[in-house]
Design a protein around this motif. Sequence first.
Motif, PDB file in Angstrom:
ATOM      1  N   GLY A 260       0.857  -1.153  -0.109  1.00 37.04           N
ATOM      2  CA  GLY A 260       0.081  -0.009  -0.095  1.00 37.04           C
ATOM      3  C   GLY A 260       0.899   1.286  -0.134  1.00 37.04           C
ATOM      4  O   GLY A 260       0.430   2.335  -0.665  1.00 37.04           O
ATOM      5  N   THR A 261       2.042   1.083   0.606  1.00 34.03           N
ATOM      6  CA  THR A 261       2.900   2.529   0.834  1.00 34.03           C
ATOM      7  C   THR A 261       3.572   2.558  -0.563  1.00 34.03           C
ATOM      8  O   THR A 261       3.700   3.648  -0.996  1.00 34.03           O
ATOM      9  N   ALA A 262       3.956   1.355  -1.285  1.00 38.48           N
ATOM     10  CA  ALA A 262       4.576   1.662  -2.321  1.00 38.48           C
ATOM     11  C   ALA A 262       3.438   2.447  -3.486  1.00 38.48           C
ATOM     12  O   ALA A 262       3.855   3.257  -4.245  1.00 38.48           O
ATOM     13  N   ARG A 263       2.349   1.925  -3.212  1.00 38.84           N
ATOM     14  CA  ARG A 263       1.282   2.658  -4.213  1.00 38.84           C
ATOM     15  C   ARG A 263       1.213   4.071  -4.122  1.00 38.84           C
ATOM     16  O   ARG A 263       0.850   4.767  -4.857  1.00 38.84           O
ATOM     17  N   HIS A 264       1.228   4.690  -2.782  1.00 38.75           N
ATOM     18  CA  HIS A 264       1.392   6.036  -2.311  1.00 38.75           C
ATOM     19  C   HIS A 264       2.693   6.830  -3.279  1.00 38.75           C
ATOM     20  O   HIS A 264       2.383   7.946  -3.727  1.00 38.75           O
ATOM     21  N   ILE A 273       4.860  15.226  -7.691  1.00 38.37           N
ATOM     22  CA  ILE A 273       5.419  14.981  -6.235  1.00 38.37           C
ATOM     23  C   ILE A 273       6.597  13.702  -6.185  1.00 38.37           C
ATOM     24  O   ILE A 273       5.845  12.540  -6.071  1.00 38.37           O
ATOM     25  N   VAL A 274       7.772  13.902  -6.558  1.00 35.80           N
ATOM     26  CA  VAL A 274       8.576  12.720  -6.646  1.00 35.80           C
ATOM     27  C   VAL A 274       9.486  12.517  -5.214  1.00 35.80           C
ATOM     28  O   VAL A 274       9.946  13.407  -4.624  1.00 35.80           O
ATOM     29  N   LYS A 275       9.025  11.465  -4.387  1.00 35.65           N
ATOM     30  CA  LYS A 275       9.667  11.089  -3.240  1.00 35.65           C
ATOM     31  C   LYS A 275      10.177   9.578  -3.347  1.00 35.65           C
ATOM     32  O   LYS A 275       9.472   8.705  -2.793  1.00 35.65           O
ATOM     33  N   PRO A 276      11.264   9.448  -4.007  1.00 40.43           N
ATOM     34  CA  PRO A 276      11.979   8.182  -4.062  1.00 40.43           C
ATOM     35  C   PRO A 276      12.049   7.429  -2.930  1.00 40.43           C
ATOM     36  O   PRO A 276      12.372   6.277  -2.778  1.00 40.43           O
ATOM     37  N   GLY A 277      12.465   8.257  -1.841  1.00 39.02           N
ATOM     38  CA  GLY A 277      12.677   7.551  -0.367  1.00 39.02           C
ATOM     39  C   GLY A 277      11.219   6.677  -0.267  1.00 39.02           C
ATOM     40  O   GLY A 277      11.641   5.708   0.480  1.00 39.02           O
ATOM     41  N   ILE A 278      10.270   6.933  -0.464  1.00 37.36           N
ATOM     42  CA  ILE A 278       9.097   6.054   0.146  1.00 37.36           C
ATOM     43  C   ILE A 278       9.341   4.719  -0.854  1.00 37.36           C
ATOM     44  O   ILE A 278       9.344   3.681  -0.072  1.00 37.36           O
ATOM     45  N   LEU A 279       9.901   4.620  -1.951  1.00 30.81           N
ATOM     46  CA  LEU A 279       9.677   3.567  -3.030  1.00 30.81           C
ATOM     47  C   LEU A 279      11.242   2.879  -2.252  1.00 30.81           C
ATOM     48  O   LEU A 279      11.066   1.529  -2.264  1.00 30.81           O
ATOM     49  N   ALA A 280      12.103   3.506  -1.837  1.00 30.03           N
ATOM     50  CA  ALA A 280      13.280   2.977  -1.605  1.00 30.03           C
ATOM     51  C   ALA A 280      13.138   2.354  -0.079  1.00 30.03           C
ATOM     52  O   ALA A 280      13.855   1.381   0.268  1.00 30.03           O
ATOM     53  N   LEU A 284      13.591  -1.595   1.002  1.00 34.14           N
ATOM     54  CA  LEU A 284      14.316  -2.059   2.091  1.00 34.14           C
ATOM     55  C   LEU A 284      13.683  -2.750   3.191  1.00 34.14           C
ATOM     56  O   LEU A 284      14.151  -3.617   3.748  1.00 34.14           O
ATOM     57  N   ALA A 285      12.355  -2.414   3.440  1.00 32.95           N
ATOM     58  CA  ALA A 285      11.673  -3.138   4.469  1.00 32.95           C
ATOM     59  C   ALA A 285      11.295  -4.561   3.762  1.00 32.95           C
ATOM     60  O   ALA A 285      11.480  -5.501   4.456  1.00 32.95           O
ATOM     61  N   PHE A 286      10.950  -4.664   2.519  1.00 36.76           N
ATOM     62  CA  PHE A 286      10.823  -5.945   1.764  1.00 36.76           C
ATOM     63  C   PHE A 286      12.028  -7.036   2.214  1.00 36.76           C
ATOM     64  O   PHE A 286      12.053  -7.910   2.426  1.00 36.76           O
ATOM     65  N   ALA A 287      13.187  -6.129   1.818  1.00 34.68           N
ATOM     66  CA  ALA A 287      14.539  -6.792   1.832  1.00 34.68           C
ATOM     67  C   ALA A 287      14.795  -7.278   3.210  1.00 34.68           C
ATOM     68  O   ALA A 287      15.365  -8.624   3.329  1.00 34.68           O
ATOM     69  N   ALA A 288      14.385  -6.505   4.301  1.00 32.25           N
ATOM     70  CA  ALA A 288      14.726  -7.043   5.725  1.00 32.25           C
ATOM     71  C   ALA A 288      13.818  -8.314   5.844  1.00 32.25           C
ATOM     72  O   ALA A 288      14.287  -8.991   6.876  1.00 32.25           O
TER      73      ALA A 288
END
Length: 390
Positions: A260-264, A273-280, A284-288
Motif C-alpha cells: 500500500g505504501t508503494a502505491r502512495h 511530487i517525486v519522493k523516491p525515499g518512499i519506494l526505497a 528496504l523493508a521487503f529486503a529486511a
Amino acid sequence: MDLLSLVIRWLHVIAGIAWIGASFYFIWLDNSLRAPPAWKAERGVKGDLWAFHGGGIYEVAKYAAAPPRMPKTLHWFYWEAYSTWITGMLLAVAVYYLQAESFLVNGAGPLSGPAAAIAASLALIALAAALYEALMRSGVAARGALLAVVALPLLCAYSYGLGWLFSGRAAYVHLGMALGTIMVGNVFFGIIPAQRRFVAQLEAGEEPDAAPLARAKLRSTHNNYMTLPVLFCMISAHYPLLYGHRHGWLLLVAIALIAGTARHYFNLRHRGIVKPGILAGCALAFAALAAALLLDGRAPAESAGGAVPEDAAAMSIVAEHCTVCHAPAPRHSAYSAPPGGFVFTHRDDLAALADKAIVSVRSHYMPLGNLTGMSEQQRQQLLVWLHSLN
C-alpha cells in the motif's frame, strides 16, 4: 472441478485486470490534471491534460460540476468491480468451500469442520466490510492519520484471527477477499449512488451537492491503495514459505502495508511530487523481511532425539501421509494427477525436492488439512530425515 475452477479463475483474472486497470488509470488521470486555460475554465472545466496513445493525441477535460450540455452517451464504470467480486466469490466456492477439508479447515484450529469453517469465512468477510463502512460513515475514514491509527490494530487482529481459524493458505486469500469486498462495497454503496444522484440533480436543474461526490472520491482513492495488497493475497497461494510460517499473520500485515505504501509513491508522482525515499523504504523493508525469513529458514534443524530415521521408516511416513496425493494415481478425491507433477514414491524423489518439502512440512501446509492425521512426532521425524538429504 479443475475445469470449473479454471474457467472461473480465468474470468476472475480478466475482470480483475479491467477493474484494477480502470482504478490505476482514473487515479492517474485525476492526479495528472493541470489548471486549464482561461477559455476552458470559463466553460466550467476544472482540469485538463493531453496524452498520446493508440496512434493519436487525446484531449481530456474534467468539469468542476456540469458541462454546458449533458452528453447523449455517458460511460459508467462499475461492472468491472461487480464481475470481479462475483467471479471471486464463485472461485472461493469452487476451491475453498467445496473442498473445505483440504484447503479451508485448519486442523489445529477451533472450528469443528467444513460447515463451521465456511460459516466463519462468510461472517468474517461481512464483518470486514461492515467495520470499514462504519469507519467511513462515522467520518474516521476521511481523516488519514486517524484512520491509520484505528485500522492498523484492526488489520493485525483480523489477520491473526484468520490464521487461527483457517489454513495458512486460506487465511491469506481471505484477507484479499475481505479487501475486495470492501472495494466493491465502496463502488456499490458509495461511488455509484453518489454519481447517479449528481446526474439526477443536473438533469433536474438543481444545484448538485458536492459532499457525496467528495466521499465517493475518497472511496475511490481507498480502493486504489488496496489494489496491490489484494493482488499479493491473490498470488500468495503459491508461497507456503509465507503463509505457512509460524508468524504468517504478521508477514501478511507487513507485506500489505509495504504494498500500500508503494502505491502512495506512484500516486504522488502522478501529481508531480517525486519522493523516491518512499519506494526505497518499501524496497528496504521487503529486503529486511526477506533476510529475516532467510535466517529463520537456516535455524537449527528440528530435533527428534538426535537420531536420523532410517530411509525405510521415513518412506513409511511418506507413504502414509504424502503419496495420498503425490503418486502416479492419487487417492485424494481432489486430484486426478499428482499436484505440481511431484511423485514421492522413492527416496530420490524427495532428495531432489528436500528444500521445498521441508518448508511444506514444517509450515503444516502438508498434508493438506492434515486429513491423514500426521502426528507431530512423525512430522519431526520426517523433517530430520529431509534435512539429512540436503
